[in-house]
Scaffold this active site. Structure first.
Site, PDB file in Angstrom:
ATOM      1  N   ASP A 115      54.808 -73.805  25.414  1.00 22.81           N
ATOM      2  CA  ASP A 115      53.791 -74.122  24.408  1.00 22.81           C
ATOM      3  C   ASP A 115      52.416 -73.669  24.868  1.00 22.81           C
ATOM      4  O   ASP A 115      51.622 -73.157  24.068  1.00 22.81           O
ATOM      5  CB  ASP A 115      53.786 -75.620  24.090  1.00 22.81           C
ATOM      6  N   ARG A 158      48.828 -67.825  19.821  1.00 19.86           N
ATOM      7  CA  ARG A 158      48.650 -68.133  18.385  1.00 19.86           C
ATOM      8  C   ARG A 158      47.163 -68.209  18.052  1.00 19.86           C
ATOM      9  O   ARG A 158      46.714 -67.767  17.001  1.00 19.86           O
ATOM     10  CB  ARG A 158      49.334 -69.462  18.046  1.00 19.86           C
TER      11      ARG A 158
END
Ligand code: URA
Length: 430
Positions: free
Chosen positions: A161, A168
């Protein structure tokens, strides 16, 4: 298998197998797949989406990409809570001691704030000496001893993540429901909770501004929890205006402590009781969420939640002997016209607080734990021209920004003569 083919499959709208997702995630974490291919895949997911099965698989792979916390040494059902973030959101500081006082072991890993939203770890560090770096052994031992510990996340929890989120952020792929849901849930699952209560915010200060979008996110996360064997409940709550009156680390700790002593703002107290009720229900201390709410209210009224908070402060080497730290300066912002407060742009208030030093403009930046904003008026309140809307708290280093922030804060308030219906605090529970 090639990353190229996996990207092409998602680009063309196909769903992935477990093997494909494992190849991609493991390869990226190990550095065998580069940022350019991962970025292309993220964009393909952004446009094509993922079904529930793929999203749950992705979450599981991310959860196991690094260390996971083993909380089996903790006695009882471990229930965790997560908020998708907002402005003035200090619920953990109240909910955690309340449910711990009612009998649920609360082992909470929390994060730091970024941008206009705050983080629980920063808030707790406003307490003199408070230690948030606990070893896994200290963490579980404290939970077994006093029923409550709140610590920062370890470096190697969900590395997938950390890498994917950073990418992202650079590639305009943050706003994708399966990517957000898997990011949040992988961290919750790796933190070892048996059952999870999610506070999913909507409104001007929330990550998902529209209620419908927030609901889809909530349903996706509940589904992931179910698929992966953890009972999960989502509370959809309003972030149309800041929660409570205090925004900024030390100010929020003070408001949380006041709330635990029964003198909290009505909206904030109510949300804390609703979330606590859900947690007590999932933790099987209460037969229904309503019974959990009543139990949490009793703990609040009897001061048991406050006692638990003080026990945690002591256990984590904090001291309140000299009170909470305060900023050097105050600047009162007054209303320019009379009327009724129709709206307060929560994101703008969070931004104002950040400009005064209370939040991080970029990851890793230092913050001023004493800075922030105390609101005096909330939506639905009547205000006279010249009356105080809010007070800015800041130190010398940010003095040059006070006037600019005061102007911005004025614009964050909408004051009109007519009343408008207020958005309900809790919209739905899923
Ligand atoms: N919070 C997270 O942890 N992940 C996201 O993707 C968005 C918000």
């Amino acid at each position: 298998m090639r990353a190229y083919d996996i990207i092409a499959r998602k680009r063309d709208g196909f769903s992935h197998s477990k093997e494909e997702l494992a190849f991609l995630i493991d390869g990226y974490v190990q550095g065998k797949i580069g940022d350019e291919q991962m970025a292309a895949w993220l964009m393909a997911v952004y446009f094509q989406g993922m079904n529930n099965e793929e999203t749950a698989l992705l979450t599981h792979l991310m959860e196991h990409s690094g260390d996971t916390l083993n909380l089996s040494a903790i006695r009882g059902i471990v229930v965790d809570k997560h908020s998708t973030g907002g402005v003035g959101d200090k619920t953990t500081l109240v909910v955690a001691p309340l449910v711990a006082a009612a009998g649920i072991p609360l082992a909470k890993l929390s994060g730091r704030g970024l941008g206009f939203t705050g983080g629980t770890i920063d808030k707790l560090e406003a307490i003199d000496g408070f230690q948030t770096n606990l070893t896994p052994e200290q963490f579980t031992e404290q939970v077994n001893q006093i029923g409550l510990a709140i610590a920062g996340q370890t470096a190697n929890l969900v590395p997938a993540d950390k890498k994917i989120y950073a990418l992202r952020d650079l590639t305009a792929t943050v706003e994708s429901i399966p990517l957000i849901a898997s990011s949040i849930m992988s961290k919750k699952l790796a933190s070892g909770a048996d059952r999870i209560v999610l506070d999913v915010k909507f409104g001007s200060g929330a990550f998902m501004e529209k209620r419908q979008q927030a609901e889809v996110l909530a349903r996706t996360m509940v589904q992931i929890g179910q698929e992966l064997g953890r009972q999960t409940v989502a509370v959809l709550s309003s972030m149309e205006e800041p929660l409570g009156y205090a925004v900024g680390n030390s100010l929020e700790v003070k408001e949380a402590m006041d709330t635990l002593q029964g003198h909290g703002p009505a909206d904030f107290t109510e949300l804390c009781l609703i979330l606590s009720g859900q947690m007590l229900y999932l933790g099987e201390v209460a037969a229904t969420p309503e019974e959990g709410y009543t139990l949490a209210k009793q703990c609040l009224q009897e001061g048991r939640g406050y006692d638990k908070f003080l026990q945690m402060v002591q256990a984590q080497k904090g001291s309140l002997a000299h009170g909470l730290p305060q900023a050097q300066h105050r600047h009162v912002v007054c209303a320019e016209q009379s009327g009724i407060v129709q709206a307060i742009q929560a994101k703008e208030i969070g931004h104002c607080s950040m400009l005064l030093g209370a939040g991080r403009e970029c990851k890793g930046a230092a913050i001023d734990l004493t800075a922030g904003i105390m609101l005096h008026k909330k939506t639905g309140d009547t205000v006279q021209a010249g009356e105080a809307l809010a007070t800015l708290h800041y130190n010398d280093a940010y003095k040059h920004r006070a006037e600019e922030v005061a102007q911005k804060l004025q614009h964050a308030y909408t004051i009109e003569t007519e009343t408008k219906e207020k958005t309900p605090l809790v919209w739905k529970i899923i």
